[in-house]
Design an enzyme around this catalytic site. Structure first.
Site, PDB file in Angstrom:
ATOM      1  N   LYS A 179     -18.422  -6.257   9.605  1.00 56.03           N
ATOM      2  CA  LYS A 179     -16.936  -6.764   9.593  1.00 56.03           C
ATOM      3  C   LYS A 179     -16.240  -6.381  10.585  1.00 56.03           C
ATOM      4  O   LYS A 179     -15.817  -5.252  10.516  1.00 56.03           O
ATOM      5  CB  LYS A 179     -16.379  -6.620   8.191  1.00 56.03           C
ATOM      6  CG  LYS A 179     -15.674  -7.813   7.556  1.00 56.03           C
ATOM      7  CD  LYS A 179     -15.311  -7.592   6.068  1.00 56.03           C
ATOM      8  CE  LYS A 179     -14.007  -7.100   5.857  1.00 56.03           C
ATOM      9  NZ  LYS A 179     -13.539  -7.057   4.465  1.00 56.03           N
TER      10      LYS A 179
ATOM     11  N   ARG B 220      -2.192  -6.074  -8.105  1.00 53.16           N
ATOM     12  CA  ARG B 220      -0.768  -6.984  -7.942  1.00 53.16           C
ATOM     13  C   ARG B 220      -0.862  -7.929  -8.900  1.00 53.16           C
ATOM     14  O   ARG B 220      -0.126  -8.283  -9.631  1.00 53.16           O
ATOM     15  CB  ARG B 220      -0.980  -7.697  -6.725  1.00 53.16           C
ATOM     16  CG  ARG B 220      -0.559  -6.855  -5.233  1.00 53.16           C
ATOM     17  CD  ARG B 220      -1.176  -7.616  -4.045  1.00 53.16           C
ATOM     18  NE  ARG B 220      -2.628  -7.651  -3.872  1.00 53.16           N
ATOM     19  CZ  ARG B 220      -3.215  -7.807  -2.920  1.00 53.16           C
ATOM     20  NH1 ARG B 220      -2.680  -8.262  -1.825  1.00 53.16           N
ATOM     21  NH2 ARG B 220      -4.527  -7.755  -3.112  1.00 53.16           N
TER      22      ARG B 220
ATOM     23  N   SER C 264      -2.886  -8.291   2.838  1.00 52.91           N
ATOM     24  CA  SER C 264      -3.234  -7.941   4.547  1.00 52.91           C
ATOM     25  C   SER C 264      -3.705  -9.111   5.230  1.00 52.91           C
ATOM     26  O   SER C 264      -3.359  -9.392   6.422  1.00 52.91           O
ATOM     27  CB  SER C 264      -4.367  -6.728   4.497  1.00 52.91           C
ATOM     28  OG  SER C 264      -3.742  -5.756   4.233  1.00 52.91           O
TER      29      SER C 264
ATOM     30  N   HIS D  33       0.930  -1.262   0.145  1.00 53.20           N
ATOM     31  CA  HIS D  33      -0.078  -0.070  -0.136  1.00 53.20           C
ATOM     32  C   HIS D  33       0.874   1.192   0.129  1.00 53.20           C
ATOM     33  O   HIS D  33       0.595   2.223  -0.510  1.00 53.20           O
ATOM     34  CB  HIS D  33      -0.805  -0.023   1.249  1.00 53.20           C
ATOM     35  CG  HIS D  33      -1.774  -1.029   1.232  1.00 53.20           C
ATOM     36  ND1 HIS D  33      -2.023  -1.884   2.406  1.00 53.20           N
ATOM     37  CD2 HIS D  33      -2.872  -1.520   0.426  1.00 53.20           C
ATOM     38  CE1 HIS D  33      -3.078  -2.611   2.296  1.00 53.20           C
ATOM     39  NE2 HIS D  33      -3.467  -2.415   1.161  1.00 53.20           N
TER      40      HIS D  33
HETATM   41  P1  ADP Z   1     -10.065  -3.982   0.259  1.00 52.27           P
HETATM   42  O1  ADP Z   1     -10.637  -4.573   1.625  1.00 52.27           O
HETATM   43  O2  ADP Z   1     -10.894  -2.629  -0.147  1.00 52.27           O
HETATM   44  O3  ADP Z   1      -9.866  -4.818  -0.641  1.00 52.27           O
HETATM   45  P2  ADP Z   1      -7.202  -3.598   0.979  1.00 52.27           P
HETATM   46  O4  ADP Z   1      -6.678  -2.942   2.417  1.00 52.27           O
HETATM   47  O5  ADP Z   1      -7.007  -4.929   0.883  1.00 52.27           O
HETATM   48  O6  ADP Z   1      -8.633  -3.031   0.997  1.00 52.27           O
HETATM   49  O7  ADP Z   1      -6.667  -3.082  -0.211  1.00 52.27           O
HETATM   50  C1  ADP Z   1      -6.783  -1.816  -0.678  1.00 52.27           C
HETATM   51  C2  ADP Z   1      -6.226  -1.667  -2.253  1.00 52.27           C
HETATM   52  O8  ADP Z   1      -4.795  -1.948  -2.064  1.00 52.27           O
HETATM   53  C3  ADP Z   1      -6.605  -2.501  -3.076  1.00 52.27           C
HETATM   54  O9  ADP Z   1      -6.886  -1.714  -4.476  1.00 52.27           O
HETATM   55  C4  ADP Z   1      -5.821  -3.564  -3.166  1.00 52.27           C
HETATM   56  O10 ADP Z   1      -5.785  -4.362  -4.313  1.00 52.27           O
HETATM   57  C5  ADP Z   1      -4.618  -2.859  -2.879  1.00 52.27           C
HETATM   58  N1  ADP Z   1      -3.568  -3.607  -2.575  1.00 52.27           N
HETATM   59  C6  ADP Z   1      -3.545  -4.623  -1.708  1.00 52.27           C
HETATM   60  N2  ADP Z   1      -2.404  -5.023  -1.296  1.00 52.27           N
HETATM   61  C7  ADP Z   1      -1.323  -4.453  -2.236  1.00 52.27           C
HETATM   62  C8  ADP Z   1      -0.210  -4.749  -2.583  1.00 52.27           C
HETATM   63  N3  ADP Z   1       0.730  -5.588  -1.841  1.00 52.27           N
HETATM   64  N4  ADP Z   1       0.561  -3.778  -3.516  1.00 52.27           N
HETATM   65  C9  ADP Z   1      -0.268  -3.079  -4.059  1.00 52.27           C
HETATM   66  N5  ADP Z   1      -1.596  -3.121  -3.998  1.00 52.27           N
HETATM   67  C10 ADP Z   1      -2.236  -3.697  -2.967  1.00 52.27           C
END
Ligand code: ADP
Length: 156
Positions: free
Chosen positions: A42, A91, A129, A18
Site C-alpha cells: 500500500k 469516532r 485521514s 490522533h
Molecule cells: P489505520 O490505517 O490503522 O486505520 P489511521 O491512521 O487511520 O490508521 O488511524 C489510527 C487510529 O486512530 C485508529 O484507531 C483510528 O480509528 C483512529 N482515528 C482516526 N481518526 C481519528 C479521529 N479523528 N479521532 C480519533 N481517532 C481517530
C-alpha cells in the site's frame, strides 16, 4: 511495571483527532510509542520520513512519546518494545465495529496485550485521514485539520 502503549496507525496524515487521542492517553501511560505501520503493498500519500518528523514536531518536548515505523504484526511490534497495551481511537459506530474485530484478532494472537480505546473529543469526530488526503490532493488547505501540516512532504 511501566505502562507502555503502542499507538499504531497509517497516520497519512496524523490529524488533530490522533493528536487528541494521544493527549488524553498521556494521563494513562508512562510511555506511548506512536507507531507508523508500513505496508509494502500500500503506497502512502505523504512520505514516511516526513510523517515521522511531523509527529515528532507535535510532541518534541514530551519525553514520554516516541515515534517509530514498523512492518511486522502489531502484536509482535508490541512485544519487541515491551508494550502491554495497544491504543486506538474511536469516532463512531463504524470505527467500533472495525476496531472490535482487530482487537479480537490481536487478543487471540497475544492475550497478554490489552487494547485500550479512547473516544476523541467531539470537535475532532469528523476528521478522517483519507478525506484530508483528498483535500490535499486537490490543492485544499489542510491546516484546520492537521497541526504543523507544512512539515509533510508528498511521496511523488
Ligand atoms: P489505520 O490505517 O490503522 O486505520 P489511521 O491512521 O487511520 O490508521 O488511524 C489510527 C487510529 O486512530 C485508529 O484507531 C483510528 O480509528 C483512529 N482515528 C482516526 N481518526 C481519528 C479521529 N479523528 N479521532 C480519533 N481517532 C481517530
Amino acid at each position: 511495571m511501566k505502562k507502555i502503549a503502542v499507538f499504531p496507525g497509517s497516520f497519512d496524515p496524523f490529524t488533530k483527532g490522533h493528536e487528541n487521542v494521544v493527549q488524553k492517553a498521556l494521563n494513562l501511560f508512562d510511555k506511548i510509542i506512536i507507531s507508523i505501520g508500513v505496508n509494502s503493498t500500500k503506497s502512502s500519500y505523504y512520505s514516511l520520513e516526513s510523517r515521522k518528523q511531523h509527529i515528532l514536531s507535535l510532541f518534541e518536548n514530551n519525553p514520554k512519546i516516541s515515534v517509530q515505523s514498523y512492518q511486522t504484526l502489531t502484536t509482535e511490534f508490541c512485544k519487541e518494545n515491551k508494550a502491554n497495551y495497544i491504543l486506538r481511537g474511536l469516532r463512531d459506530v463504524k470505527d467500533f465495529e472495525y476496531e472490535r474485530s482487530i482487537s479480537h484478532m490481536n487478543h487471540v494472537l497475544s492475550p497478554e496485550i490489552e487494547t485500550v480505546f479512547l473516544i476523541t473529543a467531539p470537535e475532532y469526530i469528523h476528521l478522517n485521514s483519507s478525506i484530508i488526503r483528498e483535500v490535499g490532493k486537490n490543492g485544499g488547505v489542510i491546516d484546520n485539520f492537521v497541526t504543523n501540516a507544512k512539515i509533510l512532504v508528498l511521496t511523488m
